[in-house]
Design a protein around this motif. Structure first.
Motif, PDB file in Angstrom:
ATOM      1  N   SER A  27      52.603 -36.360 -24.808  1.00 48.65           N
ATOM      2  CA  SER A  27      51.916 -36.870 -25.078  1.00 48.65           C
ATOM      3  C   SER A  27      51.144 -37.508 -25.948  1.00 48.65           C
ATOM      4  CB  SER A  27      51.348 -34.981 -24.860  1.00 48.65           C
ATOM      5  OG  SER A  27      49.782 -34.634 -24.876  1.00 48.65           O
ATOM      6  N   LEU A  28      49.658 -38.125 -25.293  1.00 45.25           N
ATOM      7  CA  LEU A  28      48.527 -38.931 -26.363  1.00 45.25           C
ATOM      8  C   LEU A  28      48.452 -37.940 -27.609  1.00 45.25           C
ATOM      9  CD1 LEU A  28      45.861 -38.887 -23.021  1.00 45.25           C
ATOM     10  CD2 LEU A  28      46.692 -41.037 -24.919  1.00 45.25           C
ATOM     11  N   GLY A  29      48.700 -36.693 -26.869  1.00 44.94           N
ATOM     12  CA  GLY A  29      47.530 -36.387 -28.600  1.00 44.94           C
ATOM     13  C   GLY A  29      48.689 -36.234 -29.306  1.00 44.94           C
ATOM     14  N   CYS A 209      52.448 -40.519  -8.519  1.00 39.91           N
ATOM     15  CA  CYS A 209      53.459 -40.867  -8.480  1.00 39.91           C
ATOM     16  C   CYS A 209      53.368 -40.335 -10.703  1.00 39.91           C
ATOM     17  CB  CYS A 209      54.313 -42.035  -8.422  1.00 39.91           C
ATOM     18  SG  CYS A 209      54.481 -42.651  -6.779  1.00 39.91           S
ATOM     19  N   HIS A 210      52.521 -40.941 -11.056  1.00 40.11           N
ATOM     20  CA  HIS A 210      52.127 -41.033 -12.749  1.00 40.11           C
ATOM     21  C   HIS A 210      51.356 -40.151 -13.306  1.00 40.11           C
ATOM     22  CE1 HIS A 210      53.686 -44.753 -12.374  1.00 40.11           C
ATOM     23  NE2 HIS A 210      53.155 -45.563 -11.508  1.00 40.11           N
ATOM     24  N   ASN A 211      51.142 -39.111 -14.237  1.00 35.52           N
ATOM     25  CA  ASN A 211      51.195 -39.111 -14.880  1.00 35.52           C
ATOM     26  C   ASN A 211      50.129 -39.442 -16.247  1.00 35.52           C
ATOM     27  OD1 ASN A 211      49.405 -36.818 -17.115  1.00 35.52           O
ATOM     28  ND2 ASN A 211      51.094 -35.478 -16.851  1.00 35.52           N
ATOM     29  N   PRO A 212      49.061 -39.649 -16.404  1.00 39.74           N
ATOM     30  CA  PRO A 212      48.670 -40.982 -17.447  1.00 39.74           C
ATOM     31  C   PRO A 212      48.550 -40.037 -18.794  1.00 39.74           C
ATOM     32  CG  PRO A 212      46.735 -39.783 -16.330  1.00 39.74           C
ATOM     33  CD  PRO A 212      47.814 -39.322 -15.125  1.00 39.74           C
ATOM     34  N   HIS A 213      48.808 -38.658 -19.056  1.00 40.58           N
ATOM     35  CA  HIS A 213      48.649 -38.313 -20.460  1.00 40.58           C
ATOM     36  C   HIS A 213      50.155 -38.318 -21.211  1.00 40.58           C
ATOM     37  CE1 HIS A 213      44.912 -36.620 -18.259  1.00 40.58           C
ATOM     38  NE2 HIS A 213      44.304 -37.020 -19.436  1.00 40.58           N
ATOM     39  N   LEU A 214      51.308 -38.046 -20.438  1.00 42.62           N
ATOM     40  CA  LEU A 214      52.404 -38.051 -20.529  1.00 42.62           C
ATOM     41  C   LEU A 214      53.134 -39.534 -20.794  1.00 42.62           C
ATOM     42  CD1 LEU A 214      53.874 -35.365 -19.393  1.00 42.62           C
ATOM     43  CD2 LEU A 214      53.228 -35.355 -21.605  1.00 42.62           C
TER      44      LEU A 214
END
Length: 271
Positions: A27-29, A209-214
């Motif tokens: 994750s970003l955080g 297809c993409h999850n920008p946060h992972l």
């Protein structure tokens, strides 16, 4: 009144527990933002050569490079301007000039592929960085220190060689494609199941297809799918699962490639 107060207190405690829960290392955080996530544009980013982020001592807030609670752009809480695009006028090319993908008037009309604005929805939000032209630090509210930095060549997405996006994919469109695909054969396209792969307008977008946060890609190179929405840790399985939500029959099927696939640097098609 007492019941309402107790309910509010329980909600507060639940939120606190969720906030204190372990954060996924993808994750970003993760680790308070001290990670090499490519979408972590803050100065907390620990990435090495090639990573793009604010300089040491600069902006430490992670979310603000894309989101703002106040003064947002036209999209909900979106903190970026409309993308300029490679032509400088906000327009983007279609995959293969579009005729290599869709050459039937009915499909073009019902799928709304390429109709203005193109791309739309979440994909246009992605392209506000990935067009390779709009500065990454160019934000609508509270400009950050990255205003002079642009996207790297690797991160620039050329939509002329990428999977088509921002098109409506419903039973009508799937039926039309199956009825007139170039090499005949049995039906090889299907609508995805209840996997929420399409947006609220039944369009396929980047976040299909993409999850920008992972950040699913690992440094060891054993998993190279970037920001992959379907993540099990087994790259080939995740790639095949994603494609097969719409394309049926495996890599040699007529449903995989419309015409002759091409090999390119971004979003390679592998026959």
């Amino acid at each position: 009144m007492k019941c309402l107060w107790i309910s509010a207190l329980l909600s507060f405690l639940l939120v606190g527990l969720a906030y204190g829960a372990a954060v996924d290392e993808k994750s970003l955080g993760y680790d308070g933002g001290a990670n090499a996530h490519p979408h972590n544009l803050s100065s907390l980013n620990t990435g090495g050569v090639g990573s793009i982020h604010a300089p040491a001592g600069g902006e430490t807030q992670i979310c603000k490079f894309c989101h703002t609670p106040h003064g947002a752009a036209s999209r909900p809480l979106w903190n970026r301007p409309d993308p300029v695009g490679p032509s400088g006028d906000g327009s983007f090319p279609l995959y293969g000039g579009s005729s290599l993908v869709i050459d039937d008037a009915g499909v073009v009309g019902d799928s709304q592929y390429g109709q203005n604005p193109y791309p739309n929805g979440a994909s246009r939000m992605c392209m506000s960085c990935h067009d390779g032209v709009t500065a990454i630090g160019e934000v609508v509210s509270e400009a950050a220190e990255l205003a002079n930095l642009s996207m790297s060549g690797e991160g620039t997405i050329d939509l002329s060689v990428s999977h088509p996006i921002s098109f409506v994919y419903n039973s009508t469109v799937a039926g039309l494609i199956n009825a007139q695909k170039n090499d005949g054969g049995t039906d090889t396209y299907q609508l995805p199941g209840s996997n929420a792969l399409l947006d609220g307008q039944s369009r396929m977008q980047c976040n299909t297809c993409h999850n920008p946060h992972l950040d699913t890609r690992d440094e060891g190179g054993t998993y190279n799918l970037p920001m992959w929405r379907k993540y099990s840790g087994v790259e080939n399985d995740d790639y095949e699962w994603t494609c097969q939500q719409c394309h049926v029959g495996g890599p040699t099927s007529a449903g995989i490639f419309w015409g002759s696939p091409t090999i390119n640097d971004q979003h390679d098609l592998i026959p």
